[in-house]
Structures are given as structure tokens and as C-alpha cells.
Design an enzyme around this catalytic site. Structure first.
Site, PDB file in Angstrom:
ATOM      1  CB  ILE A 110      -0.927   0.013   1.227  1.00 16.61           C
ATOM      2  CG1 ILE A 110      -1.798  -1.248   1.247  1.00 16.61           C
ATOM      3  CG2 ILE A 110      -1.810   1.260   1.223  1.00 16.61           C
ATOM      4  CD1 ILE A 110      -2.626  -1.397   2.510  1.00 16.61           C
ATOM      5  CD  GLU A 153       3.465  -0.657   4.884  1.00 19.19           C
ATOM      6  OE1 GLU A 153       4.254   0.271   4.632  1.00 19.19           O
ATOM      7  OE2 GLU A 153       3.408  -1.221   5.991  1.00 19.19           O
TER       8      GLU A 153
END
Length: 245
Positions: A110, A153
Site C-alpha cells: 500500500i 502493509e
């Protein structure tokens, strides 16, 4: 022989074999247990005792499933975790190679996730992670891909049966889905993008070599400006969502 045949058909964590016999052979129980049974009881038996043993084994099976779930799943997203990826990914790749099928591995990250945590709080970051996980599972379910949360992430994708071109098209569709998605948390509209590193499995290597190669491609995708895909061959074309291309 019966317990062995049962365990060849069912997983150990899914079934519990209890032997019951009226035989006078007192060594039968030992042979039965060595063959894979969990318990053994001779006739005549007390019904309440048998029921207690059954209840105890059912509880043990339930606890075993819970432990297995905790060991191989990420507590936040519910996805498989890094351990599951390393334990089960090699078998998927080996099966593809033996059958002459293509296989690709991708690592997804991300973009600017730290900024999301710093701006909105970690609880919002958690919601973003769960949302990305759901989008990935929805896309992967159609093709039977393996989706895992590697940590932080970062997510992993194992794409059996896909060559680099099909895998790039799949990852591009996923990238666009993420970019178009809007998450509403506490009346705040949040949008995120992802960068993806993609490699095609050409020959058998240690599993972590594939992940390292995908990580290197991910680094190049980040370096190229994020919100894109980078593979061994070339970077996938970035589409402009605003132009509707």
C-alpha cells in the site's frame, strides 16, 4: 488397518477415531492406537464414560482447529499469513512445474501507508488493510489464487496457471479496483493506491528467492512513482483513471 485407511482419506485435525471391541485380546487396543486411533474402549462399557470420551475428543479437535487457524491466519484481515505462504506456496509451485503450467508470484504494498496512520490514526489504517484484503480475496477467488498478508502493509499473491502476461493483466485490474475504491471511516473518505512487484516462476528455486525477486520488482515500482506494476520484463502501463482508458 482401518485407522490407517481413515487417515489416508481424512486430515488428522478433521477426525478422531475411537475403537470399540468386545475382543478378549488385551493387546488389540495398543495395535489400534499405534495405527492412528485416538482412543479405544472395550465392551462392555459404561455409556456415560464413552460419552465423556467423545466429548473430550470433540473439544480437543476444536482446540486444534483454533490453534491451526491462529498459526496460519492473520488476526486482523483474516487472510493467510507469511507462515502459511512459506509452508504451502512451494507445493503449489512444484505442482505447476511438474504439470508444465505457468505460475507467477506478486508482492503488493500500500502506497504511503505510514501517512494514512499518521494522519487518520492506526485504527483507520487497520480498516484500510482489511479493505485491501477483501478486494484481493474477491479478485483472487475467481482464479483460485492464494492471498496472504506478509506483514505490515505488504501482501502476497500466488497465481498458479498464469503466465507473466495474464498475471500482469490480473494485477492491473486489481490495482485499478483499489485505486477506484473509496473507504468511508468516521465520515472521512479515504482512497489508496498500491504498487506491485511481479515475477514469473521459470524453474524450481527456494521459495524465498521468488519472494526476494518480487520484492526487488516492488522496489522498482515504488521508485518509478508508485501506483504501478513492475515485473522482470517491463513495467506495466499505468492507466489514467481520469481519462477512463
Amino acid at each position: 488397518e482401518l485407522p490407517r485407511r481413515i487417515h489416508r482419506t481424512f486430515k488428522t485435525e478433521d477426525i478422531c477415531v475411537i475403537g470399540i471391541s468386545s475382543s478378549s485380546d488385551r493387546l488389540l487396543s495398543a495395535r489400534f492406537l499405534k495405527a492412528g486411533a485416538r482412543d479405544f474402549i472395550y465392551r462392555p462399557y459404561v455409556v456415560e464414560e464413552l460419552q465423556c470420551r467423545i466429548d473430550s475428543h470433540i473439544q480437543a479437535l476444536s482446540q486444534m482447529r483454533q490453534l491451526r487457524m491462529a498459526a496460519f491466519h492473520d488476526y486482523l484481515t483474516g487472510l493467510f499469513n507469511r507462515r502459511y505462504f512459506y509452508d504451502n506456496g512451494p507445493a503449489v509451485i512444484e505442482k505447476c512445474l511438474l504439470r508444465g503450467r505457468s505460475c507467477c508470484l506478486a508482492v503488493l504494498d500500500i502506497d504511503f501507508f505510514k501517512h494514512i496512520n499518521d494522519t487518520y490514526g492506526h485504527h483507520v489504517g487497520d480498516e484500510v488493510l482489511k479493505r485491501i484484503g477483501k478486494l484481493m480475496v474477491a479478485s483472487a477467488k475467481v482464479i483460485g489464487a492464494m492471498v496472504v498478508r506478509l506483514g505490515g502493509e505488504e501482501f502476497g499473491l500466488l497465481l498458479p496457471g498464469m503466465d507473466i502476461h495474464a498475471a500482469r493483466a490480473f494485477c492491473e485490474a486489481l490495482r485499478l479496483d483499489v485505486a477506484k475504491d473509496r473507504l468511508i471511516v468516521e465520515e472521512k473518505e479515504i482512497s489508496v493506491t498500491v504498487s506491485i512487484g511481479l515475477v514469473e516462476v521459470g524453474e524450481w528455486q527456494y521459495f524465498h528467492h521468488y519472494i526476494t525477486a518480487a520484492d526487488e520488482c516492488l522496489y522498482l515500482a515504488k521508485h518509478a512513482g508508485r501506483n504501478c506494476i513492475y515485473s522482470k520484463s517491463r513495467m506495466a502501463v499505468k492507466f489514467d483513471e481520469g481519462l477512463g482508458i
